[in-house]
Enzyme design. Structure first.
Site, mmCIF file in Angstrom:
data_model
loop_
_atom_site.group_PDB
_atom_site.id
_atom_site.type_symbol
_atom_site.label_atom_id
_atom_site.label_comp_id
_atom_site.label_asym_id
_atom_site.label_seq_id
_atom_site.Cartn_x
_atom_site.Cartn_y
_atom_site.Cartn_z
ATOM 1 C CB VAL A 1 -0.808 -0.047 1.171
ATOM 2 C CG1 VAL A 1 -1.832 1.236 1.287
ATOM 3 C CG2 VAL A 1 -1.789 -1.201 1.315
ATOM 4 C CB VAL B 1 4.301 4.131 -4.254
ATOM 5 C CG1 VAL B 1 5.826 4.574 -3.474
ATOM 6 C CG2 VAL B 1 3.946 5.398 -5.187
ATOM 7 C CB CYS B 2 3.934 0.340 -1.196
ATOM 8 S SG CYS B 2 3.798 1.972 -0.166
ATOM 9 C CB ALA B 3 3.157 -3.184 -4.730
#
Length: 208
Positions: free
Chosen positions: A116, A120-122
């Protein structure tokens, strides 16, 4: 001899690790592309299923003591005892030496990522891992973001970069490989898919 094709190679218990990025309470509060309860359910199920199969887990947060808060309690409870969550400041988790070294230490060629926000994060560490020679898979239903437009943009960018997108249950069932395996019952229990639970109940009723 044919060149290696990551898109055709199966995920196995021996070649994959799971990386969970920034499922934090502050970030989760902004998720709009998937019901929050469903997202929490899916990432917890992914963590539990990975544990059943003995897959290495790497879990991270960013700015946990300031901007984005701690990992959601449901996920913390599902993690193996003693697993250390790595808190970092870098936007891209791959750019933190501790995260990258923890992934390298698993010795696995394939990585299942969820995060999440999705784009971005993944997506960013998945793209970076792909550039570094890993086979990156993103469990899109264990990831969430702040609008449908951001979700669509993240999916397109990952696919353009050669990241493989899938869902949490398919990736874990692929790693299980055989429904006759001793862990199969525990795995499906961890996945907690409503239809599978119902099928199990029907089967149990017929055996009674």
């Amino acid at each position: 001899m044919n060149e290696r094709n990551k898109f055709l190679e199966p995920i196995t218990r021996e070649n994959v690790a799971v990386v969970l990025v920034d499922h934090q309470v502050g970030l989760l509060s902004g998720v709009r592309d998937i019901p929050l309860g469903e997202l929490k359910h899916n990432v917890v199920a992914l963590a539990r299923a990975a544990t059943v199969l003995g897959l290495p887990l790497v879990v991270t947060t960013t700015a946990a003591d300031s901007m984005w808060g701690p990992t959601t309690p449901e996920l913390v409870e599902a993690l193996p005892t003693g697993l250390k969550i790595i808190d970092r400041s870098t936007v891209n988790g791959w750019h933190d030496d501790r995260v990258r070294e923890a992934i390298e230490a698993t010795g696995r060629q394939k990585l299942i990522l969820a995060g999440v926000s999705l784009e971005v994060c993944a997506a960013l560490p998945a793209i970076s891992a792909t550039a570094a020679g890993y086979d990156a898979y993103v469990a899109v239903d264990a990831s969430g973001t702040f609008s449908h437009a951001k979700r669509e943009a993240g999916l397109l960018r990952m696919q353009q970069a050669g990241v493989i997108v899938s869902d949490y249950a398919t990736l874990m069932v692929e790693a299980l490989a055989d429904n006759a395996a001793p862990e199969a019952g525990a795995l499906y229990g961890a996945l907690d898919m409503p239809f599978a639970v119902l099928v199990g109940q029907i089967s149990a009723a017929h055996r009674a």
